[in-house]
Write an enzyme that holds these catalytic residues in place. Structure first.
Site, short mmCIF file in Angstrom:
data_model
loop_
_atom_site.label_atom_id
_atom_site.label_comp_id
_atom_site.label_asym_id
_atom_site.label_seq_id
_atom_site.Cartn_x
_atom_site.Cartn_y
_atom_site.Cartn_z
N SER A 1 3.53 -2.29 10.33
CA SER A 1 4.97 -2.39 10.54
C SER A 1 5.57 -3.73 10.16
CB SER A 1 5.33 -2.02 11.99
OG SER A 1 4.94 -0.67 12.26
N GLU B 1 -5.37 -5.09 10.42
CA GLU B 1 -4.35 -4.08 10.65
C GLU B 1 -4.63 -3.36 11.96
OE1 GLU B 1 -2.42 -2.85 6.60
OE2 GLU B 1 -3.97 -1.42 7.16
N GLY C 1 2.64 2.09 10.86
CA GLY C 1 3.61 3.17 10.73
C GLY C 1 4.30 3.53 12.04
N ASN D 1 0.88 -1.17 0.00
CA ASN D 1 0.00 0.00 0.00
C ASN D 1 0.91 1.22 0.00
OD1 ASN D 1 -1.74 2.09 0.54
ND2 ASN D 1 -2.42 1.34 2.53
N TRP D 2 1.01 1.88 -1.14
CA TRP D 2 1.95 2.99 -1.27
C TRP D 2 1.38 4.32 -0.76
CZ3 TRP D 2 4.33 1.39 -6.70
CH2 TRP D 2 5.19 0.29 -6.48
N LYS D 3 0.17 4.28 -0.21
CA LYS D 3 -0.42 5.47 0.43
C LYS D 3 -0.18 6.72 -0.42
CE LYS D 3 -0.11 3.05 4.78
NZ LYS D 3 0.05 3.07 6.22
N GLY E 1 2.90 -1.05 4.27
CA GLY E 1 3.06 0.36 3.91
C GLY E 1 4.53 0.67 3.68
N GLY E 2 5.16 1.26 4.68
CA GLY E 2 6.54 1.75 4.60
C GLY E 2 7.53 0.83 3.90
N GLU F 1 -6.74 4.52 8.00
CA GLU F 1 -6.47 5.94 7.73
C GLU F 1 -7.68 6.61 7.09
OE1 GLU F 1 -2.78 5.34 5.65
OE2 GLU F 1 -1.85 4.69 7.53
N HIS G 1 -9.56 1.10 4.98
CA HIS G 1 -8.27 1.28 5.67
C HIS G 1 -8.45 2.21 6.86
CE1 HIS G 1 -4.12 2.33 6.49
NE2 HIS G 1 -3.79 1.25 5.81
P1 13P Z 1 3.10 0.26 7.67
O1 13P Z 1 3.60 -1.02 7.04
O2 13P Z 1 3.85 1.47 7.20
O3 13P Z 1 3.00 0.15 9.15
O4 13P Z 1 1.61 0.47 7.13
C1 13P Z 1 0.70 -0.58 7.23
C2 13P Z 1 -0.51 -0.25 6.44
O5 13P Z 1 -1.27 0.62 6.81
C3 13P Z 1 -0.76 -0.98 5.20
O6 13P Z 1 -2.03 -0.72 4.70
#
Ligand code: 13P
Length: 250
Positions: free
Chosen positions: A214, A168, A174, A10-12, A235-236, A98, A96
């Site tokens: 994470s 999640e 994050g 997920n490149w947000k 994500g990251g 977020e 998600h």
């Molecule tokens: P991180 O891997 O950066 O913690 O993000 C997880 C995430 O929200 C994937 O959708």
């Protein structure tokens, strides 16, 4: 029943089109033909056409980070399933945390998105998860199963079969604070148990449940070793092609 592992990035709100193309080209060189794992990248809406082009002929799938439930209409800033299909998407992340936190996405909206998605060839990646406050108040089961129940309301077993679930925990996103494999497995197995009771053992045995929060090259193997963890939504650590490839080859 064997469940094919999924590693989804997920490149947000990161990466321009050029950066998306560059990362995809590197990733293709690193994981193309690695058939054991279903690999998916989810760039921003603006980079989807460029990403689809860069993925031509690739086994790597393309997903969006959100979608609207209506076919079309006066919904400024929104994107429909048809538009996602038009640019070559195969997956769509919905619910998600977020989106729930910063954009007030409710379970009802998530449910509508799901209802829409299952009428299309797009594979929904449905996110659920509790906050730290909710975990500390010992409300994990109520929160996670409640989110699932409300999102899946009214869907047939056949439709639910098409969904990928992503657990999640909000406190792990994050933050560098991953759920331990045991803590994650506990929730995954609870979700699978609920699916078995609510739908069927068959469905519970076949549906993929990803962990997100994470996930890094250093912890992915121990998470994936858990019986009910079928993949990761990352994500990251998915932003860099080397690190993403390490995740795929856990
Ligand atoms: P991180 O891997 O950066 O913690 O993000 C997880 C995430 O929200 C994937 O959708």
């Amino acid at each position: 029943m064997s469940r094919k592992p999924v590693i989804a990035g997920n490149w947000k709100m990161y990466k321009t089109q050029a950066e998306v193309i560059g990362t995809i080209e590197e990733l293709r060189a690193l994981v193309e033909g690695y058939a054991e794992v279903e690999v998916v990248v989810c760039p921003t809406f603006t980079s989807l056409p460029a990403a689809a082009n860069a993925l031509r002929g690739s086994s790597i799938g393309l997903g969006a980070q959100n979608v609207h439930w209506e076919e079309e209409g006066a919904f400024t800033g929104e994107i429909s399933t048809e538009m996602l299909l038009d640019v070559g998407c195969q997956y769509a992340i919905i619910g998600h945390s977020e989106r729930r936190q910063h954009f007030s996405e409710s379970d009802e909206m998530v449910s509508r998105k799901l209802q829409k998605l299952i009428q299309t060839p797009l594979t929904p990646i449905l996110c659920v998860g509790e906050t730290l406050e909710e975990r500390e108040a010992e409300r994990v089961e109520e929160v996670v199963l409640g989110q699932l129940e409300r999102a899946l309301a009214g869907l047939t077993v056949e439709s639910v079969f098409r969904i990928i679930i992503a657990y999640e925990p909000v406190w792990a996103i994050g933050t560098g604070r991953t759920a331990t494999p045991e803590v994650a497995e506990e929730v995954h197995s609870m979700i699978r148990g609920w699916l078995s009771e609510t739908y069927s053992e068959d469905l519970a045995g076949g549906i993929r449940i990803l962990y997100g929060g994470s996930v890094k090259p250093g912890n992915v193997a121990e998470l994936m070793a858990q019986p009910d963890i079928d993949g990761a939504l990352v994500g990251g650590a998915s932003l860099d092609s080397q690190s993403f490839a390490q995740l795929v080859k856990y």
